[in-house]
Design an enzyme around this catalytic site. Structure first.
Site, short mmCIF file in Angstrom:
data_model
loop_
_atom_site.label_atom_id
_atom_site.label_comp_id
_atom_site.label_asym_id
_atom_site.label_seq_id
_atom_site.Cartn_x
_atom_site.Cartn_y
_atom_site.Cartn_z
N GLN A 187 -8.40 5.09 -3.49
CA GLN A 187 -7.82 5.87 -4.59
C GLN A 187 -8.80 6.85 -5.22
O GLN A 187 -8.39 7.74 -5.95
CB GLN A 187 -7.29 4.92 -5.69
CG GLN A 187 -6.10 4.08 -5.24
CD GLN A 187 -5.71 3.12 -6.34
OE1 GLN A 187 -6.29 2.05 -6.47
NE2 GLN A 187 -4.74 3.50 -7.15
N CYS A 209 1.14 1.66 -10.34
CA CYS A 209 -0.07 2.03 -9.60
C CYS A 209 -0.65 3.30 -10.21
O CYS A 209 0.10 4.22 -10.53
CB CYS A 209 0.29 2.27 -8.14
SG CYS A 209 -1.10 2.79 -7.13
N LEU A 210 -1.97 3.34 -10.36
CA LEU A 210 -2.61 4.52 -10.95
C LEU A 210 -2.42 5.77 -10.09
O LEU A 210 -2.53 6.88 -10.59
CB LEU A 210 -4.11 4.26 -11.16
CG LEU A 210 -4.47 3.15 -12.17
CD1 LEU A 210 -5.96 2.88 -12.16
CD2 LEU A 210 -3.98 3.52 -13.57
N HIS A 220 -1.94 -5.99 -3.66
CA HIS A 220 -1.72 -4.56 -3.93
C HIS A 220 -2.97 -3.75 -3.56
O HIS A 220 -2.86 -2.71 -2.90
CB HIS A 220 -1.37 -4.40 -5.42
CG HIS A 220 -1.16 -2.98 -5.88
ND1 HIS A 220 0.05 -2.53 -6.35
CD2 HIS A 220 -2.02 -1.94 -5.97
CE1 HIS A 220 -0.08 -1.24 -6.68
NE2 HIS A 220 -1.32 -0.87 -6.48
N GLU A 221 -4.16 -4.24 -3.95
CA GLU A 221 -5.39 -3.49 -3.68
C GLU A 221 -5.76 -3.52 -2.20
O GLU A 221 -6.23 -2.52 -1.66
CB GLU A 221 -6.55 -4.02 -4.54
CG GLU A 221 -6.34 -3.94 -6.05
CD GLU A 221 -5.85 -2.59 -6.55
OE1 GLU A 221 -6.17 -1.56 -5.94
OE2 GLU A 221 -5.13 -2.58 -7.55
N GLY A 270 -6.72 -2.91 -11.59
CA GLY A 270 -7.29 -2.94 -10.25
C GLY A 270 -7.43 -1.52 -9.72
O GLY A 270 -6.67 -0.63 -10.13
N HIS A 320 -3.88 -0.90 -0.46
CA HIS A 320 -4.49 0.43 -0.60
C HIS A 320 -5.54 0.67 0.49
O HIS A 320 -5.62 1.76 1.05
CB HIS A 320 -5.18 0.58 -1.96
CG HIS A 320 -4.28 1.03 -3.07
ND1 HIS A 320 -3.56 2.20 -3.01
CD2 HIS A 320 -3.99 0.48 -4.27
CE1 HIS A 320 -2.87 2.35 -4.14
NE2 HIS A 320 -3.10 1.31 -4.93
NI NI Z 1 -2.37 0.90 -6.86
#
Ligand code: NI
Length: 186
Positions: free
Chosen positions: A51, A107-108, A149-150, A46, A153
């Site tokens: 991000q 998380c990225l 989660h997204e 995701g 963000h």
């Molecule tokens: Ni993330």
């Protein structure tokens, strides 16, 4: 299509709240295509526009079907193919959230860090898809966790913001140290 730069903590932009998308135009479609390529390149499931330095309510997700571990000696196909569950959500909004589960998230934007986060087990959500159509859907399991989660963000919230202060400060300190070391090494 182009690979985008994924912002890493402590980049302050990660705390910015995204704005609603008014029209699903070519700019948004290009953003979705670039985000999808970037997500796959980074081996994520995701990615939120925040991000990649864009304050718009857009996320892409490709969550593998949950795998049941095979029995000993059993050969099991995972059945997962990249793109099989790919979706883009514009202006996503959770309508109903039920249940509670703790799941080890990564998380990225927080490379190398994982922690158990409490989330709802089932969500009902509403969004606009990349064709500009209204969609309403239900999610469970890892898909439900990823959706939450997204959306976090897009509200400027990272998974570490959902941990106890002690755990959060510990991870933040470690990430800041790694960031400072990287800057010094330049
Ligand atoms: Ni993330």
């Amino acid at each position: 299509m182009a690979l985008l730069n994924i912002l890493k903590y402590p980049d302050p932009f990660l705390a910015v709240k995204a704005a609603r998308v008014e029209t699903v135009d070519d700019g948004i479609k290009t953003l979705i295509a670039d985000m999808t390529e970037t997500m796959y390149h980074a081996r994520g499931i995701g990615l939120a526009a925040t991000q990649v330095n864009v304050a718009k309510m857009v996320v892409v997700l490709d969550v593998p079907d949950e795998e049941i571990p095979p029995l000993e000696g059993e050969v099991k196909e995972t059945g997962y193919k990249r793109g099989k569950n790919l979706i883009a959500l514009i202006n996503p909004e959770i309508l109903v959230a039920e249940g509670s589960i703790k799941f080890e998230e990564g998380c990225l934007s927080l490379p190398g860090e994982t922690a158990e986060v409490e989330r709802a087990t089932h969500v009902k959500a509403r969004a606009i898809n990349q064709k500009g159509q209204d969609v309403e859907f239900e999610a469970a399991g890892l898909f439900a966790i990823a959706v939450q989660h997204e959306i976090d963000h897009l509200n400027g919230i990272l998974f570490i913001d959902r941990l106890s202060r002690l755990k959060r400060e510990f991870i933040k300190r470690r990430l800041k140290k790694a960031h400072e070391a990287a800057v010094r090494a330049l």
